[in-house]
Design a protein around this motif. Sequence first.
Motif, PDB file in Angstrom:
ATOM      1  N   TYR A 100     -70.860  50.991  -1.237  1.00 21.26           N
ATOM      2  CA  TYR A 100     -70.894  52.415  -0.925  1.00 21.26           C
ATOM      3  C   TYR A 100     -70.950  53.188  -2.227  1.00 21.26           C
ATOM      4  CZ  TYR A 100     -65.899  52.342  -2.020  1.00 21.26           C
ATOM      5  OH  TYR A 100     -64.694  52.182  -2.649  1.00 21.26           O
ATOM      6  N   VAL A 101     -71.380  54.451  -2.144  1.00 22.15           N
ATOM      7  CA  VAL A 101     -71.516  55.276  -3.339  1.00 22.15           C
ATOM      8  C   VAL A 101     -70.189  55.919  -3.702  1.00 22.15           C
ATOM      9  CG1 VAL A 101     -72.648  57.343  -4.280  1.00 22.15           C
ATOM     10  CG2 VAL A 101     -73.968  55.661  -2.979  1.00 22.15           C
ATOM     11  N   ASP A 102     -69.473  56.439  -2.701  1.00 25.58           N
ATOM     12  CA  ASP A 102     -68.219  57.143  -2.956  1.00 25.58           C
ATOM     13  C   ASP A 102     -67.418  57.202  -1.665  1.00 25.58           C
ATOM     14  OD1 ASP A 102     -66.316  58.538  -4.396  1.00 25.58           O
ATOM     15  OD2 ASP A 102     -67.578  60.278  -4.790  1.00 25.58           O
ATOM     16  N   THR A 103     -66.174  57.631  -1.769  1.00 21.81           N
ATOM     17  CA  THR A 103     -65.394  57.900  -0.571  1.00 21.81           C
ATOM     18  C   THR A 103     -65.460  59.395  -0.285  1.00 21.81           C
ATOM     19  OG1 THR A 103     -63.359  58.206  -1.846  1.00 21.81           O
ATOM     20  CG2 THR A 103     -63.797  55.986  -0.976  1.00 21.81           C
ATOM     21  N   ILE A 104     -65.339  59.732   0.970  1.00 21.54           N
ATOM     22  CA  ILE A 104     -65.217  61.130   1.384  1.00 21.54           C
ATOM     23  C   ILE A 104     -63.746  61.299   1.761  1.00 21.54           C
ATOM     24  CG2 ILE A 104     -65.962  62.903   3.010  1.00 21.54           C
ATOM     25  CD1 ILE A 104     -68.578  61.268   3.364  1.00 21.54           C
ATOM     26  N   ARG A 105     -62.988  61.805   0.794  1.00 22.68           N
ATOM     27  CA  ARG A 105     -61.522  61.829   0.883  1.00 22.68           C
ATOM     28  C   ARG A 105     -61.041  60.464   1.372  1.00 22.68           C
ATOM     29  NH1 ARG A 105     -63.574  66.487   2.582  1.00 22.68           N
ATOM     30  NH2 ARG A 105     -63.274  66.114   4.785  1.00 22.68           N
ATOM     31  N   GLN A 106     -60.194  60.425   2.385  1.00 24.47           N
ATOM     32  CA  GLN A 106     -59.777  59.146   2.979  1.00 24.47           C
ATOM     33  C   GLN A 106     -60.335  59.058   4.396  1.00 24.47           C
ATOM     34  OE1 GLN A 106     -55.520  59.606   2.404  1.00 24.47           O
ATOM     35  NE2 GLN A 106     -55.590  58.137   0.716  1.00 24.47           N
ATOM     36  N   GLU A 107     -61.494  59.673   4.588  1.00 23.09           N
ATOM     37  CA  GLU A 107     -62.062  59.774   5.929  1.00 23.09           C
ATOM     38  C   GLU A 107     -63.326  58.961   6.128  1.00 23.09           C
ATOM     39  OE1 GLU A 107     -62.209  63.920   6.948  1.00 23.09           O
ATOM     40  OE2 GLU A 107     -60.204  64.207   6.114  1.00 23.09           O
ATOM     41  N   ALA A 108     -64.006  58.584   5.047  1.00 22.43           N
ATOM     42  CA  ALA A 108     -65.268  57.864   5.211  1.00 22.43           C
ATOM     43  C   ALA A 108     -65.710  57.232   3.906  1.00 22.43           C
ATOM     44  CB  ALA A 108     -66.350  58.824   5.706  1.00 22.43           C
ATOM     45  N   LEU A 109     -66.643  56.292   4.046  1.00 21.91           N
ATOM     46  CA  LEU A 109     -67.360  55.760   2.903  1.00 21.91           C
ATOM     47  C   LEU A 109     -68.735  56.408   2.926  1.00 21.91           C
ATOM     48  CD1 LEU A 109     -66.538  51.933   2.988  1.00 21.91           C
ATOM     49  CD2 LEU A 109     -65.313  53.785   1.836  1.00 21.91           C
ATOM     50  N   ASP A 110     -69.131  56.975   1.794  1.00 17.91           N
ATOM     51  CA  ASP A 110     -70.397  57.686   1.678  1.00 17.91           C
ATOM     52  C   ASP A 110     -71.500  56.707   1.299  1.00 17.91           C
ATOM     53  OD1 ASP A 110     -72.155  59.893   1.509  1.00 17.91           O
ATOM     54  OD2 ASP A 110     -71.756  60.090  -0.642  1.00 17.91           O
ATOM     55  N   GLN A 111     -72.586  56.746   2.052  1.00 12.50           N
ATOM     56  CA  GLN A 111     -73.773  55.937   1.786  1.00 12.50           C
ATOM     57  C   GLN A 111     -73.452  54.444   1.725  1.00 12.50           C
ATOM     58  OE1 GLN A 111     -76.607  57.573  -1.061  1.00 12.50           O
ATOM     59  NE2 GLN A 111     -75.295  59.394  -1.209  1.00 12.50           N
ATOM     60  N   ALA A 112     -72.826  53.943   2.767  1.00 12.37           N
ATOM     61  CA  ALA A 112     -72.465  52.526   2.837  1.00 12.37           C
ATOM     62  C   ALA A 112     -73.647  51.698   3.338  1.00 12.37           C
ATOM     63  CB  ALA A 112     -71.266  52.349   3.766  1.00 12.37           C
ATOM     64  N   VAL A 113     -73.693  50.445   2.893  1.00 18.69           N
ATOM     65  CA  VAL A 113     -74.741  49.512   3.302  1.00 18.69           C
ATOM     66  C   VAL A 113     -74.193  48.091   3.179  1.00 18.69           C
ATOM     67  CG1 VAL A 113     -75.787  49.301   1.001  1.00 18.69           C
ATOM     68  CG2 VAL A 113     -77.214  48.982   3.045  1.00 18.69           C
ATOM     69  N   LEU A 114     -74.715  47.185   3.992  1.00 13.60           N
ATOM     70  CA  LEU A 114     -74.338  45.778   3.876  1.00 13.60           C
ATOM     71  C   LEU A 114     -74.859  45.205   2.563  1.00 13.60           C
ATOM     72  CD1 LEU A 114     -75.301  44.417   7.410  1.00 13.60           C
ATOM     73  CD2 LEU A 114     -72.989  44.853   6.564  1.00 13.60           C
ATOM     74  N   THR A 115     -74.131  44.287   1.997  1.00 15.75           N
ATOM     75  CA  THR A 115     -74.649  43.548   0.841  1.00 15.75           C
ATOM     76  C   THR A 115     -75.589  42.460   1.345  1.00 15.75           C
ATOM     77  OG1 THR A 115     -72.862  41.939   0.888  1.00 15.75           O
ATOM     78  CG2 THR A 115     -72.530  43.905  -0.497  1.00 15.75           C
ATOM     79  N   ARG A 116     -76.314  41.880   0.423  1.00 14.61           N
ATOM     80  CA  ARG A 116     -77.205  40.771   0.778  1.00 14.61           C
ATOM     81  C   ARG A 116     -76.407  39.647   1.430  1.00 14.61           C
ATOM     82  NH1 ARG A 116     -78.377  35.898  -0.925  1.00 14.61           N
ATOM     83  NH2 ARG A 116     -80.476  35.085  -0.778  1.00 14.61           N
ATOM     84  N   GLN A 117     -75.258  39.320   0.844  1.00 13.88           N
ATOM     85  CA  GLN A 117     -74.409  38.242   1.357  1.00 13.88           C
ATOM     86  C   GLN A 117     -74.042  38.482   2.823  1.00 13.88           C
ATOM     87  OE1 GLN A 117     -70.618  38.034  -0.626  1.00 13.88           O
ATOM     88  NE2 GLN A 117     -69.760  36.642   0.862  1.00 13.88           N
ATOM     89  N   ALA A 118     -73.616  39.683   3.148  1.00 13.31           N
ATOM     90  CA  ALA A 118     -73.209  39.983   4.525  1.00 13.31           C
ATOM     91  C   ALA A 118     -74.416  39.972   5.462  1.00 13.31           C
ATOM     92  CB  ALA A 118     -72.502  41.329   4.584  1.00 13.31           C
ATOM     93  N   PHE A 119     -75.534  40.553   5.028  1.00 14.77           N
ATOM     94  CA  PHE A 119     -76.724  40.599   5.869  1.00 14.77           C
ATOM     95  C   PHE A 119     -77.223  39.192   6.198  1.00 14.77           C
ATOM     96  CE2 PHE A 119     -81.353  40.939   6.463  1.00 14.77           C
ATOM     97  CZ  PHE A 119     -81.362  41.744   7.603  1.00 14.77           C
ATOM     98  N   VAL A 120     -77.278  38.340   5.190  1.00 17.58           N
ATOM     99  CA  VAL A 120     -77.733  36.971   5.407  1.00 17.58           C
ATOM    100  C   VAL A 120     -76.786  36.244   6.357  1.00 17.58           C
ATOM    101  CG1 VAL A 120     -78.049  34.720   4.253  1.00 17.58           C
ATOM    102  CG2 VAL A 120     -79.034  36.800   3.263  1.00 17.58           C
ATOM    103  N   ARG A 121     -75.492  36.410   6.142  1.00 17.25           N
ATOM    104  CA  ARG A 121     -74.511  35.717   6.997  1.00 17.25           C
ATOM    105  C   ARG A 121     -74.589  36.205   8.443  1.00 17.25           C
ATOM    106  NH1 ARG A 121     -71.823  30.942   7.082  1.00 17.25           N
ATOM    107  NH2 ARG A 121     -70.048  31.160   8.455  1.00 17.25           N
TER     108      ARG A 121
END
Length: 157
Positions: A69-90
């Motif tokens: 992710y790029v940043d947190t939005i306070r303690q409410e969200a992860l901004d611009q999150a995406v799976l890593t290659r490892q997670a996507f492949v698994r």
Amino acid sequence: MADIHVEEFYKDAAIALVQLYMAFPRRTNLFVEDIAGPDEPDEFGLHSTRHMACFGALLWLAEEGLIRYVDTIRQEALDQAVLTRQAFVRLNAPAPQALVRELSTAPREPSLPASVQKDLSTYIHLLRSALKSGSSSRISLAVQSTFFNDAGLEPVH
């Protein structure tokens, strides 16, 4: 039976990973409220223990290399999150057939095309099926099997 906070962790992790898989490869905001449910901060602006546990689970997934992710939005969200290659492949990998039979909620149809049968035997399908069932034990087994078996750990039944 695992402690309730561990069961909640497995459910939060499964929901987050499925949400990110559905958006892949786009980056998306991952809101704690969408995963753990609504939360009303107290009079001091502090979130509930449940909300913070879910936020902690998201941060842990990132620390372990499953999401970015790029940043947190306070303690409410992860901004611009995406799976890593490892997670996507698994998540796209085929799961052992015994596990598929145990966790899948879809009826096994031998007449289904091979491509559909292959899709129904992936780890992402197992996570979706476990979440759909609402069973804590199925969700726990699906998450453990998806991410912890490579480390030599066996899922707990």
